[in-house]
Each structure stands twice: as C-alpha cells, then as structure tokens.
Design an enzyme around this catalytic site. Structure first.
Site, PDB file in Angstrom:
ATOM      1  CG  PHE A 199       1.186   9.833   7.061  1.00  0.00           C
ATOM      2  CD1 PHE A 199       1.582  11.099   7.453  1.00  0.00           C
ATOM      3  CD2 PHE A 199      -0.123   9.446   7.266  1.00  0.00           C
ATOM      4  CE1 PHE A 199       0.691  11.970   8.052  1.00  0.00           C
ATOM      5  CE2 PHE A 199      -1.021  10.316   7.864  1.00  0.00           C
ATOM      6  CZ  PHE A 199      -0.617  11.581   8.251  1.00  0.00           C
ATOM      7  N   GLY A 200       3.446   7.498   3.636  1.00  0.00           N
ATOM      8  CA  GLY A 200       4.536   6.643   3.220  1.00  0.00           C
ATOM      9  C   GLY A 200       4.026   5.361   2.609  1.00  0.00           C
TER      10      GLY A 200
ATOM     11  CG  ASP B 128      -4.831  10.650   5.921  1.00  0.00           C
ATOM     12  OD1 ASP B 128      -3.859  10.038   5.431  1.00  0.00           O
ATOM     13  OD2 ASP B 128      -5.780  11.046   5.233  1.00  0.00           O
TER      14      ASP B 128
ATOM     15  N   GLY C 129       0.821  -1.205   0.000  1.00  0.00           N
ATOM     16  CA  GLY C 129       0.000   0.000   0.000  1.00  0.00           C
ATOM     17  C   GLY C 129       0.853   1.251   0.000  1.00  0.00           C
TER      18      GLY C 129
END
Ligand SMILES: *[C@@H]1O[C@H](CO)[C@@H](O)[C@H](O)[C@H]1NC(C)=O
Ligand SMILES: *[C@@H]1O[C@H](CO)[C@@H](O)[C@H](O)[C@H]1NC(C)=O
Ligand SMILES: *[C@@H]1O[C@H](CO)[C@@H](O)[C@H](O)[C@H]1NC(C)=O
Ligand SMILES: *[C@@H]1O[C@H](CO)[C@@H](O)[C@H](O)[C@H]1NC(C)=O
Ligand SMILES: *[C@@H]1O[C@H](CO)[C@@H](O)[C@H](O)[C@H]1NC(C)=O
Ligand SMILES: *[C@@H]1O[C@H](CO)[C@@H](O)[C@H](O)[C@H]1NC(C)=O
Ligand SMILES: *[C@@H]1O[C@H](CO)[C@@H](O)[C@H](O)[C@H]1NC(C)=O
Ligand SMILES: *[C@@H]1O[C@H](CO)[C@@H](O)[C@H](O)[C@H]1NC(C)=O
Ligand SMILES: *[C@@H]1O[C@H](CO)[C@@H](O)[C@H](O)[C@H]1NC(C)=O
Ligand SMILES: *[C@@H]1O[C@H](CO)[C@@H](O)[C@H](O)[C@H]1NC(C)=O
Ligand SMILES: *[C@@H]1O[C@H](CO)[C@@H](O)[C@H](O)[C@H]1NC(C)=O
Ligand SMILES: *[C@@H]1O[C@H](CO)[C@@H](O)[C@H](O)[C@H]1NC(C)=O
Length: 801
Positions: A504-505, A625, A500
C-alpha cells in the site's frame, strides 16, 4: 502418506452409525417402562432448562424451542415413538455456548447425547450419571472444563464416550472400569493428569482407546493386555513411563499401536510379528526403548508405518522388510543402529520391494560404508530420504537421481567425497561468532545514527514550535496534519528514514513536535485522484478502531505535494522492535529470534486483532493483506497488526462503489492471499483466516510461503500437512528445535533432549490450527474466534506443565 486421523474418525463414524441404528432398533423392541415420578412433563421441563442455560445460540436452534410445537418435534430432539419420552439430543456444529444444565439428568430415557462441534463450557454435570440408558455420550470439540464426572461409571449401557478436544482436567475416572459395554473411549486433546487406571482392563468390549495429547503420567497397567478386542491404542504425547507391558503384545486384534513422545522403555519382543499380525501402524517414536528391531516385523503384511525414531535401538535393520508391501513410513533416525560397516546396507536391497515407501529416515545412527547403488531402486514414491549424521563414505551413487519424487534429501555430516554441499566444519561456530560481533557493531552504529537523527529533528521541532504560537498542542487530536509537517518529521521523506515498503505504500520513521514522539508515517501509493472527503472520513473511522493488538492510527494527511500530485499519508505509533518478518527470518549474523512462548504470544496477539476486526469492532473490517511484514512488535514484543482498513480506505479513495467490500487489486500478497482471491472471489473474513493460517505455519516452521521449493500444488500448507504425518521435528523452525539445549561440539545431543516434549506437543497443536485455517476451501476454515480460543488453550496447556 495418509494422515492417520481421517482413518480413525471414519472408523469411529462407522461404529457410531452402526450403534445408532442398533439403538434405534432397540427402542421399538423394548417394553414401555412406566415411572410415576417422571413423566413426559419432566422431559419438557428438562429441555427448557437446557435451553435456559445456553447463553449463545447464534443460529436460533434452541431459540426455536417453544410451545407452538410438541417438544418431540423440537430441533435436535428425538422421542420414542410410543411413550413420547426424549431418547436423543443431537445438536452438532451449531455454535451453542454456555454450560450444560444439570437438568439433563432428568431425561431418564435418553440414549444419545450428541453435542459435538459447539462451544459448550463449564463442567459436565454429575447428573448425567443418572442416565442409566445412555449409550452415546459425544461432546467432542467444545470448551468443557473441570473433571470428568465419576458418576458416568453408573451409565452401564454406554458404548461410546467421546470427550476429546475440550479443556478437561483431572484423572480418568477409575469408575470407567465398570462400563462393561464400552467399545470406544476418546479422551484425547484435553489436559488430563494422573495415570491410566488398572480398572480399564475390565472393559472387555473396548475396541478403541485414545488418550493422546494429555498430561498423563505413570506406567501402562499390564491389565490393558486383557482387552482382547482392542484395536486402537493411542497414548502419544503424554508423560507415561515405565516398561511397556508385554501383555500388550498379546492383543491379536491390535491395528494401531501409537505411543510416541512418552518416556516409555522396554524391548520389542521377538514374536511381535506373530502375535500382532493385524498391525498397521507401529508408532514408537521419541521414547526410551532399546534392544534390536525384531525380524518378525516382516510377517505383518499390512504394516504401513514403522516409526521407531528417537529411541535407543541398536544392531542391524532386518533384511526382510521387503515383505512389507504396504510400508510407507520407515522412521529409524536417532538410534544406535548400524555398525559402521558396509553390511549395514544389506536391508536396503530388500526395501526395493516396498513400492509404497514414501519416507525413509536413518539419520543420526552408525551406518557406515558406501551408499549402495540400489538406493536408486527404492520406491519412486519416496519423498524424503534422511541419511545425515552417519558415517557414510565414498561418493554418492548417481542412481539416486532416479528417485523422481524426492522432495528432500539430507546427506550432511557424513564422510562423503564428491558432495557439492559444504561439509560442516567444527570451527564454524567461532567464525559465526566473529561475524555476529561485526554485525553487532554495524547495528549499534546504525541505531546511534537513527537516534542522532531523531534527536536532531526533535530539537528542530522544539525550537520551531516555540517560535510559532502553535494552536496544535498534540497532533492526535487533529483530523489531519499538513504535507509540510510530514516532510519535516521525516527529513523530507529521506531514504535514511525509510523503514519499510509494502503493497500500500512506503513507511518512514518520523519525529513529531516537541514531545519527541517517534511515529511511523505511511505514505500511500495512489493510482488515481481520490475523494479527499471520504478518505478523511475513513481515516477518522480508523482512528476510532482501537485494540491492544492493532497499531494505533494517530492521524492522517490528505494533501497535494509540491508537484501537484495527490498526497495521502497515515501516521501511526512507532514500534521499536520492527516487523515480525525480521524476527522470523533474521539476516545471517543477526542473533535475535523468538522462543516458542514468544511466538505463541505473537500468534495469539494477531488472532485477537483479527477477531476484533472481524467481530467486535463497530464496522467489521476485512484486513486483506495479513503477512509478517504487517505485524509489528513493540518494546515488550507484543504484536500489533498494521495496515488494517487500508483496503477499504484506498478503495473509497479510488471511488469504487461503496457498500460492497470490493477491493479490486488490493487482495493481499502472493503466498498469503487465499486461493479464491485468484479466481475473482471477494475479499472476505475467510480470506483473512487463510492468510492467518499461512502466517502461523510460517512463524513455527520458519519457512516463507514464497520459497522456491513451493510451486504448483505443493505449498506451505501441503508441506506441513505431509510432514506432520511423518515426524514433527522435520518441519519446525530449526531455531525452535534447538530451544533449551546446549550444542555439544557441534554435535546434536540426544534427540530426546533436543526439544522438550512439552513444546513439541504444543507445536503440533499450533500447526494443526494453521492447517485448518489455511484449508483450500473457505467453508472448511476455522473461524478466527475458534483459532484464538484454540491458541489460548494451547498456551494454557503449555504453561500448566
Ligand atoms: C404426555 O403423554 C400423554 C399420554 O401419554 C399425552 O396425552 C400428552 O399429550 C403428553 N404430553 C406431552 C407434553 O407430551
Ligand atoms: C416458535 O418456534 C417456531 C419455529 O419452531 C417459530 O416459527 C415461531 O415464531 C416461534 N414462536 C414464538 C412465539 O417464539
Ligand atoms: C430435575 O433435575 C433437577 C436438577 O438436577 C432437580 O432439582 C429436580 O428435582 C429434578 N426433577 C424434576 C422432576 O425436575
Ligand atoms: C465437526 O466439524 C468438523 C469441521 O467442520 C467436521 O469435519 C466434522 O464432520 C464435524 N463433526 C460433527 C460430528 O459434526
Ligand atoms: C470444532 O467445531 C467448530 C464449530 O463449532 C468447527 O468450526 C471446527 O472446525 C471444529 N474443529 C474441528 C477440529 O473439527
Ligand atoms: C451410582 O449409583 C449408585 C446406586 O444407584 C449410587 O449409590 C452411587 O452413588 C452412584 N455413583 C455415582 C458415582 O454417582
Ligand atoms: C475387575 O472385575 C473383576 C471381576 O468382575 C473384579 O473382581 C475386579 O475388582 C475388577 N477390577 C477393577 C480394577 O475394577
Ligand atoms: C514426566 O514424568 C517424570 C517422572 O516420570 C517427571 O520427572 C517429569 O518432570 C515429568 N515431565 C513433565 C513434563 O511432566
Ligand atoms: C500371552 O498369551 C499367551 C497365550 O494366550 C499366554 O500364555 C501368555 O502368558 C501371555 N503373555 C502375557 C505377557 O500376558
Ligand atoms: C515369518 O516370516 C518368515 C520370513 O520372513 C517366514 O519364514 C516365517 O514362516 C513367517 N512366520 C509366520 C508365523 O508366518
Ligand atoms: C522382491 O519380490 C520378488 C517377488 O515379488 C522376489 O522374487 C524378490 O526376491 C524380492 N526381492 C527382495 C530383494 O526381497
Ligand atoms: C535398479 O535400477 C537400475 C537402473 O537404475 C536397473 O538397471 C536395475 O535393473 C534395477 N534393479 C532392480 C533389481 O530393480
């Protein structure tokens, strides 16, 4: 499309205002009764007992009740001017929790009890039956349970009873029949069972009767027809059956006749338009009514809604509906209307005069012939036009394009010729099945591949750790792991292991050490070099944040990569069922989906996680988020929220000043981020609640907030809001709508069976929670704990049936 509710509430508001004034003026007129046993000291005692039983008083409302002032000046308490006895108790929207003390029954001069919008729980004490002067009894929106006390039947002065939106069970007390002064009775949104008592026919002053959304059964007693002042009769979403008594059509004061989603049968009498001349809302959808649609409806000039969808009406649609200048909703879908002939459209020419028409639903009927050009002359307010599953021939008139405000047009399943949409073929399901099979094979291969990969890494690690004299037995105990171990666990951050990519990363699947423990590794996107110490401190704090519905943070890594750049990663437990995203939006061919209860469970899980983050954990955390890809499902389909705390973690590592929850640039994803974030608002709990609301709407409608159809002011929230005012079935996820029924030759079976009414009722309530959470104004949004409570209550209602 004005939703009905505000109208109702404003109506009752006017009534209560009036009555309040009325009762206040009475107080000064009445002689002062003197009773020996009960004095003003009794009142004080009763108030103190009321205070004592309150367990939660966050705003210190009853907490301020003390001897420094006379009890008549205590917040929420009103006394009679001369006799100094308590006449009103009004504490609304003050988050009071705990039971109502039975001592309230000692406030013998009480005329008004107004405790709406609190969290009062427990039973309503029988002792209220002693308050023989009581006129207003308003407990709307609490969590009261148990049965409605029959003793209320003794409070003969009662004018308004509002016990809506609680968890009350049991029957509507027969004793209410003796409340001869009662004008408004609101019991909707509880879990009441039993039938409508015939004694209701004796409440001759009754104007409003609302018991919608309960579990009531049996027939409507014909005695209701004696209520000649009745204006609002709302019994929708129950399990009432039998023939609707004709006496109901004799009540000339009726303005709202709302009985949707029951099992009621009978005909609409020919004369309905003459006797019910004040009618505004006729809501009969989802019942078992039959016969033809009476012509006389066109005599009711104020009619705004005619919803007869999902019944067995037959024959032609009256050709004089054009007289209804206020008509905005005409729902006739799922009946037996029309005769497969051109004449079926005669009514359409008349509808042209209905300039406020917003919804016209004709789907699943027998309308034949060609669609007339006059369709283009329908009201420009028209937003939804449903003509699907009829027998319409020929071409679609180009005039249809003049309907400027049309949001949705459904023409499927007809015999139209020049349609660009593909016609549904009967061989479709076979093709799909083949496709599914192919995809299954691919999925199995992929799973096997991952398994082998994971296994080989595990073996690699077993060997390796045996060679080393490892001091680290389990990595959970570690403050951090090294960059190298992360590389080794994830096959060198191989794209094969990428599961995924988020804001954020990126997340990789990895296998750590000898225990063959599969984990998820989140490698953070770093813009700037950060303070390693604070990152580790924050990360360590995150490791302590533990809840059943949060993804567990196992450890973290703060290091420098082989190119000399900062490298930061978090190691989480791995969730085998992946993200909620892929469950609500399966790729074509994937045949996994969640049923209603699973979706409801996921919603409750997410709400509980947020509630924990906002209220219950040591240092409150704003998620920032929340979205479906951040909700992961474990093997039992229990939802775990991930990425919590990252906003703060990244902001501290980016050296933004501490203390404030300033998280510039990290305020969520398009579609899920609260509107106030767009105009510089700070990250907040209310912002999370907004994202949660959108998530709820997405889970139950299957629509992403980012879909192309949503633009400017039209978003998922307004889409659901508008649609709820018309017909529930159009907005909910089609997969849910099909729950529990077999498809018969690709034809939809009866609308009645299409969705068990029970599920439908619950979805309605869930969507309402979603709407309240995603309101534009942060102040108007629900608190997360209220949302959790509400969802749990919906689940209970669902399981109880
Ligand atoms: C009770 O009423 C008496 C007179 O009516 C008054 O003097 C006294 O202060 C009152 N006590 C309280 C607690 O209100
Ligand atoms: C009594 O209540 C008042 C407010 O009504 C408050 O200011 C005061 O501190 C309270 N006194 C005590 C002893 O709790
Ligand atoms: C008040 O109510 C309580 C409980 O209902 C009862 O025990 C008590 O005797 C009543 N009377 C007085 C004067 O407090
Ligand atoms: C209850 O709360 C809702 C939402 O905050 C509000 O709209 C309503 O006016 C309140 N009603 C009362 C009686 O306080
Ligand atoms: C119920 O009351 C709470 C306050 O306790 C309020 O926040 C919420 O909006 C109310 N619900 C409705 C539907 O008005
Ligand atoms: C109503 O009041 C009467 C007498 O005042 C009493 O006998 C009866 O028990 C009361 N009913 C209820 C249900 O409390
Ligand atoms: C209704 O009232 C009448 C007369 O007041 C009475 O005879 C009858 O029993 C009452 N019916 C019910 C069901 O309470
Ligand atoms: C509704 O009532 C019918 C009988 O009228 C019963 O068979 C059915 O099980 C009930 N449904 C629910 C959901 O209670
Ligand atoms: C309706 O009212 C009329 C006249 O008031 C009366 O004759 C008729 O019997 C009533 N019908 C029903 C079903 O109550
Ligand atoms: C009802 O409307 C029709 C026209 O649609 C009209 O001829 C008739 O007179 C009206 N009846 C009443 C009682 O208003
Ligand atoms: C529409 O209304 C006008 C008058 O406002 C009337 O002349 C016309 O006949 C009506 N058309 C239809 C089709 O009912
Ligand atoms: C219907 O619309 C067409 C244009 O599409 C227009 O020319 C015509 O006059 C309209 N007819 C009526 C009765 O409004």
């Amino acid at each position: 499309m004005k939703p009905l509710k505000p109208k109702i509430f404003s109506m009752s508001h006017v009534y209560s205002q009036f009555l309040l004034l009325f009762s206040l003026s009475l107080i000064s007129l009445l002689p002062i009764p003197t009773t020996r046993a009960q004095t003003n000291q009794t009142d004080k005692m009763a108030l103190l007992k009321f205070k004592e039983s309150i367990t939660n008083d966050p705003h210190g409302v009853v907490g301020s009740w003390n001897d420094s002032t006379h009890f008549c000046s205590w917040v929420g308490v009103t006394c009679g001017r001369k006799h100094q006895r308590v006449t009103a108790l009004k504490l609304e929207g003050t988050d009071l929790g705990g039971p109502i003390s039975p001592f309230i029954g000692n406030l013998s001069f009480l005329r008004s009890i107004m405790l709406r919008n609190n969290s009062l729980s427990g039973h309503i004490p029988q002792e209220v039956g002693r308050l023989f002067r009581l006129q207003l009894f308003l407990l709307w929106n609490n969590t009261l349970s148990g049965e409605i006390p029959t003793s209320l039947g003794n409070c003969s002065q009662l004018r308004i009873i509002d016990l809506s939106a609680n968890l009350l069970t049991g029957p509507i007390p027969m004793e209410f029949g003796s409340l001869i002064n009662l004008q408004e009775l609101y019991l909707e949104r509880n879990i009441l069972t039993g039938g409508l008592p015939t004694s209701l026919g004796n409440i001759s002053w009754l104007v409003i009767f609302s018991v919608a959304i309960n579990s009531l059964e049996g027939a409507i007693p014909h005695e209701i027809g004696h209520l000649e002042r009745l204006s609002m009769f709302e019994i929708g979403l129950n399990n009432l059956s039998g023939i609707i008594p004709y006496s109901l059509y004799n009540i000339s004061s009726m303005t709202i006749l709302s009985i949707p989603a029951n099992q009621l049968s009978g005909n609409l009498p020919r004369y309905i338009g003459i006797t019910l001349s004040k009618l505004q809302f006729l809501e009969y959808g989802l019942n078992k009514l039959s016969g033809s649609i009476p012509e006389s409806l066109s005599n009711i000039s104020g009619l705004q809604t005619i919803d007869l969808a999902g019944n067995n009406f037959m024959g032609s649609v009256p050709t004089n509906l054009g007289n209804l200048r206020e008509l905005s909703i005409l729902g006739l879908g799922h009946n037996n209307l029309g005769h497969n002939s051109q004449k079926d459209w005669d009514f359409l020419n008349s509808l042209i005069n209905c300039s406020k028409l917003e919804y016209l639903g004709l789907r699943v009927n027998n309308f034949g012939g060609n669609l007339p050009k006059a369709v283009g002359n329908l009201s420009h307010q028209l937003m939804r036009l449903e003509l699907n599953s009829n027998n319409i021939h020929g071409s679609i008139p180009a005039e249809i394009t003049s309907l400027r405000n049309l949001l949705s047009l459904d023409l499927r399943n007809n015999s139209l010729t020049d349609l660009h949409l593909p016609l549904c073929s009967t061989g479709g399901s076979k093709r799909v099945k083949k496709h599914v099979l192919k995809l299954r094979i691919i999925v199995i291969c992929l799973v096997l591949f991952f398994f082998l990969l994971a296994a080989s890494f595990a073996i690699f690690w077993i060997r390796k750790s045996k060679r080393k004299t490892s001091t680290f037995s389990a990595f959970e105990g570690l403050l951090q792991v090294s960059y190298r171990r992360i590389l080794e666990a994830t096959g060198g951050l191989s794209p094969n292991n990428l599961i995924g990519v988020g804001s954020f990363g990126s997340v990789y699947k990895g296998t750590f050490d000898s225990e063959e423990r599969v984990v998820a590794v989140k490698v953070l996107n770093l813009q700037r070099k950060g303070a390693t110490k604070s990152f580790l401190a924050e990360c360590n704090a995150l490791k302590r944040v533990k809840h059943r519905n949060l993804v567990k943070v196992l450890t973290c890594c703060s290091s420098v990569d082989y190119n000399g750049n900062d490298f930061k990663a978090l190691v989480f437990e791995f969730m085998v069922n992946g993200s909620l995203e892929k469950w609500i939006h399966p790729e074509p061919g994937e045949n996994h989906s969640l049923d209603f209860l699973q979706r409801l469970n996921v919603s409750i899980d997410v709400a509980s996680a947020l509630q924990y983050l906002h209220r219950e954990c040591e240092q409150p955390i704003v998620h920032c988020d929340l979205k479906p890809s951040n909700v992961l499902l474990d093997s039992a389909l229990v939802a775990h929220v991930s990425d919590f705390g990252l906003a703060r973690l990244l902001s501290t590592s980016n050296q933004v000043s501490e203390g404030k929850s300033s998280t510039i640039g990290l305020k969520g994803s398009v579609g899920y981020a609260a509107p106030e974030y767009g105009i510089g608002g700070e990250a907040s709990k209310e912002g999370d609640v907004y994202s949660f609301g959108i998530l709820l709407l997405e889970i139950f409608t299957g629509k992403r907030p980012t879909e192309e159809m949503f633009m400017d002011d039209f978003n998922l929230h307004s889409y659901v809001k508008v649609a709820l005012a018309e017909k529930l079935l159009q907005v909910i996820d089609p997969i849910l709508a099909l729950e529990g029924i077999e498809e018969q030759n690709g034809e939809t079976s009866s609308y009645q069976t299409q969705l068990s009414r029970n599920i439908q009722k619950c979805i309605l309530s869930v969507l309402e929670v979603g709407l309240t959470c995603s309101k534009e104004s942060p102040e108007e949004r629900m608190k997360i704990e209220d949302a959790t409570r509400r969802l749990q209550m919906i689940k209970r209602t669902f399981l109880l049936e």
